[in-house]
Design a protein around this motif. Structure first.
Motif, PDB file in Angstrom:
ATOM      1  N   MET A   1       0.761  -1.207   0.008  1.00 49.82           N
ATOM      2  CA  MET A   1       0.219   0.665   0.259  1.00 49.82           C
ATOM      3  C   MET A   1       0.597   1.104  -0.115  1.00 49.82           C
ATOM      4  O   MET A   1       1.948   1.406   0.280  1.00 49.82           O
ATOM      5  N   ASN A   2       0.359   2.748  -0.711  1.00 53.22           N
ATOM      6  CA  ASN A   2       1.667   3.665  -1.216  1.00 53.22           C
ATOM      7  C   ASN A   2       1.321   4.877   0.205  1.00 53.22           C
ATOM      8  O   ASN A   2      -0.021   4.464   0.642  1.00 53.22           O
ATOM      9  N   THR A   3       2.393   5.121   0.411  1.00 46.03           N
ATOM     10  CA  THR A   3       1.677   6.055   1.913  1.00 46.03           C
ATOM     11  C   THR A   3       2.271   7.512   0.646  1.00 46.03           C
ATOM     12  O   THR A   3       3.013   7.460  -0.432  1.00 46.03           O
ATOM     13  N   TYR A   4       1.224   8.629   0.656  1.00 49.96           N
ATOM     14  CA  TYR A   4       1.431   9.341   0.039  1.00 49.96           C
ATOM     15  C   TYR A   4       1.329  11.431   1.147  1.00 49.96           C
ATOM     16  O   TYR A   4       1.806  11.810   2.502  1.00 49.96           O
ATOM     17  N   PRO A  15       4.857  11.121   5.427  1.00 46.87           N
ATOM     18  CA  PRO A  15       3.503  10.301   4.473  1.00 46.87           C
ATOM     19  C   PRO A  15       2.554   9.942   5.485  1.00 46.87           C
ATOM     20  O   PRO A  15       2.935   9.660   6.721  1.00 46.87           O
ATOM     21  N   PHE A  16       1.129  10.236   4.783  1.00 43.17           N
ATOM     22  CA  PHE A  16       0.321   9.712   5.495  1.00 43.17           C
ATOM     23  C   PHE A  16      -0.560   8.063   4.823  1.00 43.17           C
ATOM     24  O   PHE A  16      -0.056   7.744   3.055  1.00 43.17           O
ATOM     25  N   GLY A  17      -0.563   7.130   5.293  1.00 44.13           N
ATOM     26  CA  GLY A  17      -1.001   5.852   4.516  1.00 44.13           C
ATOM     27  C   GLY A  17      -2.768   6.358   4.274  1.00 44.13           C
ATOM     28  O   GLY A  17      -3.185   7.747   4.741  1.00 44.13           O
ATOM     29  N   LEU A  18      -3.624   5.518   3.739  1.00 46.70           N
ATOM     30  CA  LEU A  18      -5.246   6.051   3.659  1.00 46.70           C
ATOM     31  C   LEU A  18      -5.411   5.996   4.114  1.00 46.70           C
ATOM     32  O   LEU A  18      -5.852   6.594   4.490  1.00 46.70           O
ATOM     33  N   GLU A  19      -5.743   5.206   5.527  1.00 43.65           N
ATOM     34  CA  GLU A  19      -6.803   5.450   6.957  1.00 43.65           C
ATOM     35  C   GLU A  19      -6.299   6.973   7.815  1.00 43.65           C
ATOM     36  O   GLU A  19      -7.581   8.167   7.676  1.00 43.65           O
ATOM     37  N   GLU A  20      -4.723   7.237   7.151  1.00 43.33           N
ATOM     38  CA  GLU A  20      -4.591   9.363   7.957  1.00 43.33           C
ATOM     39  C   GLU A  20      -5.607  10.084   6.678  1.00 43.33           C
ATOM     40  O   GLU A  20      -5.972  10.999   7.209  1.00 43.33           O
ATOM     41  N   VAL A  32      -1.053  16.165  -3.653  1.00 40.16           N
ATOM     42  CA  VAL A  32      -0.377  14.956  -3.400  1.00 40.16           C
ATOM     43  C   VAL A  32       0.721  14.328  -3.764  1.00 40.16           C
ATOM     44  O   VAL A  32       1.548  14.800  -5.238  1.00 40.16           O
ATOM     45  N   TRP A  33       2.221  13.899  -3.361  1.00 42.20           N
ATOM     46  CA  TRP A  33       2.826  12.843  -4.187  1.00 42.20           C
ATOM     47  C   TRP A  33       3.330  11.280  -3.520  1.00 42.20           C
ATOM     48  O   TRP A  33       2.892  11.664  -2.552  1.00 42.20           O
ATOM     49  N   CYS A  34       3.571  10.504  -3.961  1.00 41.26           N
ATOM     50  CA  CYS A  34       4.113   8.921  -3.248  1.00 41.26           C
ATOM     51  C   CYS A  34       5.129   9.002  -4.070  1.00 41.26           C
ATOM     52  O   CYS A  34       5.653   9.045  -5.476  1.00 41.26           O
ATOM     53  N   GLN A  35       5.992   7.681  -3.374  1.00 47.04           N
ATOM     54  CA  GLN A  35       7.113   6.951  -4.252  1.00 47.04           C
ATOM     55  C   GLN A  35       6.696   6.311  -5.378  1.00 47.04           C
ATOM     56  O   GLN A  35       5.631   5.733  -5.892  1.00 47.04           O
ATOM     57  N   GLY A  36       7.826   6.761  -7.005  1.00 47.21           N
ATOM     58  CA  GLY A  36       7.343   5.937  -7.904  1.00 47.21           C
ATOM     59  C   GLY A  36       6.436   7.285  -8.884  1.00 47.21           C
ATOM     60  O   GLY A  36       6.491   7.416 -10.245  1.00 47.21           O
ATOM     61  N   MET A  37       5.820   8.622  -8.134  1.00 44.12           N
ATOM     62  CA  MET A  37       5.871   9.658  -9.056  1.00 44.12           C
ATOM     63  C   MET A  37       6.712  11.128  -9.618  1.00 44.12           C
ATOM     64  O   MET A  37       7.836  10.562  -8.667  1.00 44.12           O
ATOM     65  N   GLU A  45      -6.502  13.001  -9.817  1.00 48.34           N
ATOM     66  CA  GLU A  45      -5.809  13.353 -10.722  1.00 48.34           C
ATOM     67  C   GLU A  45      -5.361  10.983 -10.085  1.00 48.34           C
ATOM     68  O   GLU A  45      -4.893  10.366 -11.014  1.00 48.34           O
ATOM     69  N   VAL A  46      -5.606  10.783  -9.081  1.00 48.53           N
ATOM     70  CA  VAL A  46      -4.868   9.490  -8.838  1.00 48.53           C
ATOM     71  C   VAL A  46      -5.800   7.917  -8.028  1.00 48.53           C
ATOM     72  O   VAL A  46      -6.783   8.769  -7.291  1.00 48.53           O
ATOM     73  N   PRO A  47      -6.019   7.400  -9.223  1.00 54.79           N
ATOM     74  CA  PRO A  47      -7.295   6.774  -8.646  1.00 54.79           C
ATOM     75  C   PRO A  47      -7.645   5.530  -7.739  1.00 54.79           C
ATOM     76  O   PRO A  47      -8.744   5.929  -7.119  1.00 54.79           O
ATOM     77  N   GLU A  48      -6.891   6.271  -7.243  1.00 47.72           N
ATOM     78  CA  GLU A  48      -6.413   5.104  -5.528  1.00 47.72           C
ATOM     79  C   GLU A  48      -6.791   5.616  -4.371  1.00 47.72           C
ATOM     80  O   GLU A  48      -7.781   5.609  -3.757  1.00 47.72           O
TER      81      GLU A  48
END
Length: 236
Positions: A1-4, A15-20, A32-37, A45-48
């Motif tokens: 799961m990605n963190t943003y 970074p924050f997880g989806l729950e946060e 927003v930004w996560c690893q790989g962007m 613009e981020v489907p997740e």
């Protein structure tokens, strides 16, 4: 799961997880930004993250209530003009435009008719000029033909007349010669000295042949003379 990571315009957090992220009340325009962007993106613009976005309703536009009197007045106005005046002005405008168009069409037709009349008149004049030229040419040709015929007739008459004179002179000479040969024939028949009977006969035959030849020539000349006289009458 990605963190943003989030960015509020001044600094980033995370970074924050989806729950946060659910507690952060992010919207579709939150960076927003996560690893790989490669670069920051909007959360929309981020489907997740779309299921976590907070929907912000648009502001309500409040307009001042229109008084009933104003509504009634506006219902009776067209482009700020009373309906009756508007219809009257529209009718007059249509009449003016129609009259203007009618006058233009009538002028165009009149101009076309005048042009056609001028062209027809010009064509008629050219036709009359051509007919006059043709008549003059015919007259000139007829005069030339008549002059040529008269010239030919004169030449023919002159030729016939000259030939008749020649025939008359030749006939006169032949008749004189005929009388001479007749006299010679009588003299040859009566002359008896210094010649034999054979010589006498040969001389008589010779003179007789000359007389016959002259008679034939005289006959031919008289026939030609009569034919030429008839032809001369036809030439006249």
């Amino acid at each position: 799961m990605n963190t943003y990571y989030l960015h509020d315009g001044n600094e980033s957090s995370g970074p924050f997880g989806l729950e946060e992220l659910k507690t952060k009340k992010i919207t579709s325009t939150t960076p927003v930004w996560c690893q790989g962007m490669v670069d920051w993106k909007n959360a929309g613009e981020v489907p997740e993250l779309r299921s976590l976005l907070m929907i912000v309703p648009p502001p309500i536009k409040v307009s001042a209530p229109i008084p009933e009197v104003e509504k009634i007045k506006k219902n009776h106005l067209i482009f700020g003009i009373k309906r009756s005046y508007f219809y009257l002005a529209s009718t007059l405008l249509l009449l003016i435009i129609g009259t203007f168009i009618f006058n233009i069409v009538r002028e165009n037709r009149r101009a076309d008719l005048e042009l056609k009349n001028r062209i027809t008149e010009k064509d008629n004049q050219q036709y009359l000029i051509q007919q006059k030229e043709i008549e003059q040419q015919k007259k000139l040709l007829a005069e030339q033909e008549q002059m040529e015929a008269e010239r030919i007739a004169r030449e023919k008459k002159e030729t016939i007349t000259n030939r008749l004179l020649e025939i008359q002179n030749t006939l006169s000479d032949n008749n004189n010669n005929l009388e001479i040969f007749k006299k010679k024939l009588i003299d040859a028949s009566d002359f008896k000295f210094f010649r034999t009977a054979e010589e006498k006969r040969e001389e008589i035959n010779l003179i007789h042949n000359q007389i016959q030849s002259l008679k034939k020539d005289i006959e031919k000349l008289e026939q030609e003379n009569n034919q030429l006289k008839l032809e001369l009458e036809r030439v006249h």
